[in-house]
Design a protein around this motif. Structure first.
Motif, PDB file in Angstrom:
ATOM      1  N   LEU A  91       0.702  -1.147   0.218  1.00 38.80           N
ATOM      2  CA  LEU A  91      -0.279   0.015  -0.122  1.00 38.80           C
ATOM      3  C   LEU A  91       0.848   1.613   0.225  1.00 38.80           C
ATOM      4  CD1 LEU A  91      -3.259  -1.148   2.941  1.00 38.80           C
ATOM      5  CD2 LEU A  91      -3.551  -0.698   0.184  1.00 38.80           C
ATOM      6  N   LEU A  92       2.003   1.318   0.424  1.00 36.82           N
ATOM      7  CA  LEU A  92       2.997   2.672   0.729  1.00 36.82           C
ATOM      8  C   LEU A  92       3.431   2.656  -0.579  1.00 36.82           C
ATOM      9  CD1 LEU A  92       4.194   4.429   2.878  1.00 36.82           C
ATOM     10  CD2 LEU A  92       5.701   2.809   3.374  1.00 36.82           C
ATOM     11  N   ILE A  93       3.904   0.899  -1.363  1.00 37.79           N
ATOM     12  CA  ILE A  93       5.084   1.004  -2.552  1.00 37.79           C
ATOM     13  C   ILE A  93       4.019   1.943  -3.062  1.00 37.79           C
ATOM     14  CG2 ILE A  93       5.875  -0.079  -3.949  1.00 37.79           C
ATOM     15  CD1 ILE A  93       7.281  -1.213  -2.104  1.00 37.79           C
ATOM     16  N   GLY A  94       2.402   1.933  -3.499  1.00 38.48           N
ATOM     17  CA  GLY A  94       1.017   1.525  -3.941  1.00 38.48           C
ATOM     18  C   GLY A  94       1.420   3.457  -4.456  1.00 38.48           C
ATOM     19  N   GLY A  95       1.030   3.905  -3.358  1.00 33.98           N
ATOM     20  CA  GLY A  95       0.303   5.216  -2.845  1.00 33.98           C
ATOM     21  C   GLY A  95       1.624   5.868  -3.300  1.00 33.98           C
ATOM     22  N   LEU A  96       3.034   5.774  -3.558  1.00 32.80           N
ATOM     23  CA  LEU A  96       4.104   7.082  -3.791  1.00 32.80           C
ATOM     24  C   LEU A  96       4.124   6.431  -4.285  1.00 32.80           C
ATOM     25  CD1 LEU A  96       7.069   5.616  -1.292  1.00 32.80           C
ATOM     26  CD2 LEU A  96       5.472   7.398  -1.013  1.00 32.80           C
ATOM     27  N   VAL A  97       4.023   5.567  -5.674  1.00 35.23           N
ATOM     28  CA  VAL A  97       3.654   5.525  -7.150  1.00 35.23           C
ATOM     29  C   VAL A  97       2.623   7.159  -7.652  1.00 35.23           C
ATOM     30  CG1 VAL A  97       3.082   4.253  -9.155  1.00 35.23           C
ATOM     31  CG2 VAL A  97       4.947   3.380  -7.752  1.00 35.23           C
ATOM     32  N   VAL A  98       1.608   6.524  -6.864  1.00 36.34           N
ATOM     33  CA  VAL A  98      -0.216   7.510  -7.615  1.00 36.34           C
ATOM     34  C   VAL A  98       0.512   8.905  -7.411  1.00 36.34           C
ATOM     35  CG1 VAL A  98      -1.748   7.763  -6.772  1.00 36.34           C
ATOM     36  CG2 VAL A  98      -1.162   6.002  -6.700  1.00 36.34           C
ATOM     37  N   VAL A  99       1.488   9.220  -6.215  1.00 33.66           N
ATOM     38  CA  VAL A  99       1.819  10.741  -6.043  1.00 33.66           C
ATOM     39  C   VAL A  99       2.698  10.714  -7.057  1.00 33.66           C
ATOM     40  CG1 VAL A  99       3.176  11.979  -4.394  1.00 33.66           C
ATOM     41  CG2 VAL A  99       1.488  10.543  -3.477  1.00 33.66           C
ATOM     42  N   ALA A 100       3.939  10.085  -6.931  1.00 31.66           N
ATOM     43  CA  ALA A 100       4.775  10.324  -8.318  1.00 31.66           C
ATOM     44  C   ALA A 100       4.195  10.552 -10.262  1.00 31.66           C
ATOM     45  CB  ALA A 100       6.019   9.822  -8.240  1.00 31.66           C
ATOM     46  N   ILE A 101       3.660   9.653  -9.795  1.00 30.41           N
ATOM     47  CA  ILE A 101       2.403  10.128 -11.869  1.00 30.41           C
ATOM     48  C   ILE A 101       1.807  11.472 -11.660  1.00 30.41           C
ATOM     49  CG2 ILE A 101       0.647   9.173 -12.783  1.00 30.41           C
ATOM     50  CD1 ILE A 101       1.875   6.328 -11.521  1.00 30.41           C
ATOM     51  N   GLY A 102       1.235  11.244 -10.384  1.00 28.82           N
ATOM     52  CA  GLY A 102       0.097  12.859  -9.831  1.00 28.82           C
ATOM     53  C   GLY A 102       1.279  14.211 -10.562  1.00 28.82           C
ATOM     54  N   ALA A 103       1.924  14.059  -9.486  1.00 34.40           N
ATOM     55  CA  ALA A 103       3.773  14.925  -9.714  1.00 34.40           C
ATOM     56  C   ALA A 103       3.982  15.182 -11.172  1.00 34.40           C
ATOM     57  CB  ALA A 103       4.839  14.503  -9.281  1.00 34.40           C
ATOM     58  N   LEU A 104       4.350  14.305 -12.312  1.00 37.85           N
ATOM     59  CA  LEU A 104       4.660  14.115 -13.215  1.00 37.85           C
ATOM     60  C   LEU A 104       3.298  14.625 -13.926  1.00 37.85           C
ATOM     61  CD1 LEU A 104       6.572  10.799 -13.771  1.00 37.85           C
ATOM     62  CD2 LEU A 104       7.151  12.894 -13.626  1.00 37.85           C
ATOM     63  N   THR A 105       1.949  14.221 -14.218  1.00 38.68           N
ATOM     64  CA  THR A 105       0.769  15.166 -15.087  1.00 38.68           C
ATOM     65  C   THR A 105       0.841  16.110 -14.495  1.00 38.68           C
ATOM     66  OG1 THR A 105       0.243  12.447 -14.951  1.00 38.68           O
ATOM     67  CG2 THR A 105      -1.219  14.213 -14.784  1.00 38.68           C
ATOM     68  N   LEU A 106       1.148  16.841 -13.302  1.00 43.42           N
ATOM     69  CA  LEU A 106       1.003  18.101 -13.320  1.00 43.42           C
ATOM     70  C   LEU A 106       1.927  19.113 -14.017  1.00 43.42           C
ATOM     71  CD1 LEU A 106      -0.103  18.014  -9.560  1.00 43.42           C
ATOM     72  CD2 LEU A 106      -1.824  19.236 -11.514  1.00 43.42           C
ATOM     73  N   GLY A 107       3.574  18.851 -13.723  1.00 47.89           N
ATOM     74  CA  GLY A 107       4.428  18.906 -14.445  1.00 47.89           C
ATOM     75  C   GLY A 107       4.459  19.009 -16.475  1.00 47.89           C
ATOM     76  N   ALA A 108       3.529  17.655 -16.557  1.00 52.17           N
ATOM     77  CA  ALA A 108       3.766  18.068 -17.976  1.00 52.17           C
ATOM     78  C   ALA A 108       2.250  19.415 -18.390  1.00 52.17           C
ATOM     79  CB  ALA A 108       3.265  16.926 -18.709  1.00 52.17           C
ATOM     80  N   ILE A 109       0.871  19.049 -17.629  1.00 51.47           N
ATOM     81  CA  ILE A 109      -0.088  19.825 -17.774  1.00 51.47           C
ATOM     82  C   ILE A 109       0.764  21.638 -17.288  1.00 51.47           C
ATOM     83  CG2 ILE A 109      -1.970  21.065 -16.496  1.00 51.47           C
ATOM     84  CD1 ILE A 109      -2.626  18.641 -16.191  1.00 51.47           C
ATOM     85  N   TYR A 110       1.701  22.325 -16.930  1.00 52.74           N
ATOM     86  CA  TYR A 110       2.260  23.492 -16.425  1.00 52.74           C
ATOM     87  C   TYR A 110       3.365  23.422 -16.707  1.00 52.74           C
ATOM     88  CZ  TYR A 110      -1.903  23.465 -13.724  1.00 52.74           C
ATOM     89  OH  TYR A 110      -3.590  23.721 -13.245  1.00 52.74           O
ATOM     90  N   GLN A 111       3.954  23.610 -17.715  1.00 48.68           N
ATOM     91  CA  GLN A 111       5.385  23.279 -17.892  1.00 48.68           C
ATOM     92  C   GLN A 111       5.437  24.152 -19.357  1.00 48.68           C
ATOM     93  OE1 GLN A 111       6.657  19.377 -20.348  1.00 48.68           O
ATOM     94  NE2 GLN A 111       5.537  20.559 -22.073  1.00 48.68           N
ATOM     95  N   ASP A 112       4.649  24.750 -19.957  1.00 47.19           N
ATOM     96  CA  ASP A 112       4.540  25.876 -20.877  1.00 47.19           C
ATOM     97  C   ASP A 112       3.602  26.838 -19.988  1.00 47.19           C
ATOM     98  OD1 ASP A 112       3.805  23.741 -23.860  1.00 47.19           O
ATOM     99  OD2 ASP A 112       5.651  24.443 -22.851  1.00 47.19           O
ATOM    100  N   ASP A 113       3.333  27.690 -18.620  1.00 53.87           N
ATOM    101  CA  ASP A 113       3.269  28.215 -17.605  1.00 53.87           C
ATOM    102  C   ASP A 113       4.098  29.174 -18.080  1.00 53.87           C
ATOM    103  OD1 ASP A 113       0.999  28.851 -16.394  1.00 53.87           O
ATOM    104  OD2 ASP A 113       1.970  29.119 -14.945  1.00 53.87           O
ATOM    105  N   ASP A 114       5.403  28.992 -18.168  1.00 59.18           N
ATOM    106  CA  ASP A 114       6.336  30.292 -18.170  1.00 59.18           C
ATOM    107  C   ASP A 114       6.435  31.015 -19.618  1.00 59.18           C
ATOM    108  OD1 ASP A 114       7.382  28.006 -19.510  1.00 59.18           O
ATOM    109  OD2 ASP A 114       9.789  29.182 -17.768  1.00 59.18           O
ATOM    110  N   LYS A 115       5.387  30.907 -20.690  1.00 56.81           N
ATOM    111  CA  LYS A 115       5.873  30.933 -21.990  1.00 56.81           C
ATOM    112  C   LYS A 115       4.967  32.056 -21.628  1.00 56.81           C
ATOM    113  CE  LYS A 115       7.324  27.549 -23.718  1.00 56.81           C
ATOM    114  NZ  LYS A 115       7.653  26.125 -24.750  1.00 56.81           N
ATOM    115  N   LEU A 116       5.152  33.002 -22.452  1.00 57.32           N
ATOM    116  CA  LEU A 116       4.357  34.499 -23.005  1.00 57.32           C
ATOM    117  C   LEU A 116       2.544  34.154 -23.939  1.00 57.32           C
ATOM    118  CD1 LEU A 116       7.025  36.878 -24.694  1.00 57.32           C
ATOM    119  CD2 LEU A 116       6.927  36.678 -22.531  1.00 57.32           C
TER     120      LEU A 116
END
Length: 197
Positions: free
Chosen positions: A9-34
């Motif tokens: 359960l702990l390992i599964g939770g960490l995997v879900v958090v990592a996937i969530g962080a990568l997804t958010l990073g992909a969504i907001y990666q172009d936020d610093d553009k004009l």
């Protein structure tokens, strides 16, 4: 002691958090553009195009499409790298009040050059940070400050009442070009208003 089920359960939770962080990073990666910036290729017959960023002129708004060649207005090619900000900082570093005692200009990223205009007066290349020979011609020897990407001029002795600077409301216009462009066609990327005193 942690049971095997709790470990999974702990390992599964960490995997879900990592996937969530990568997804958010992909969504907001172009936020610093004009936001809202429109970059278009211009040909010599096209009218100048200005990018509206919601900032008033003279406050650091990036304007694309106003090209100058030898002090004359004309069309030029738009460059995505110009829109991303080739200017690292304005000089003098000590602040506006030191404009009469230090060199005035810009610090650029590698691969870029600049033509400077102060209060509608174009700074001649030989008045900038270059080495001159005995005849007053620019040599191919690069100055220490130019090797750092600085494009500057030294105000004259009458500053702030000299040829270029006045006490208040000076307008520095920076027209940037790529050093590998032999024509040195430049694009005005920024204007800055500053006081000399």
């Amino acid at each position: 002691m942690i049971s095997r089920t709790q470990q999974w359960l702990l390992i599964g939770g960490l995997v879900v958090v990592a996937i969530g962080a990568l997804t958010l990073g992909a969504i907001y990666q172009d936020d610093d553009k004009l936001d809202g910036a429109v970059i278009v290729g211009l040909d010599d017959d096209a009218p100048p195009v200005t990018t509206a960023l919601g900032e008033p002129a003279g406050s650091g708004a990036i304007e694309l499409g106003d090209s100058q060649e030898n002090g004359e207005e004309g069309g030029g090619e738009s460059d995505d790298s110009l829109a991303s900000g080739p200017i690292e900082r304005f000089l003098p570093r000590a602040g506006e009040a030191s404009a009469c005692s230090e060199r005035v200009g810009v610090d650029l990223l590698d691969g870029f050059g600049a033509k400077l205009t102060i209060n509608d007066v174009t700074i001649a290349p030989e008045d900038m940070n270059v080495n001159l020979d005995d005849n007053g011609e620019i040599t191919s020897e690069i100055t220490a400050s130019r090797s750092l990407g600085h494009y500057t001029f030294q105000p004259d002795d009458n500053c702030p009442n000299g040829r270029f600077l006045r006490p208040v409301d000076n307008v520095l216009q920076v027209c940037v070009f790529r050093l590998d462009d032999q024509s040195q066609r430049c694009t005005v990327v920024e204007e800055r208003v500053f006081d000399a005193l």
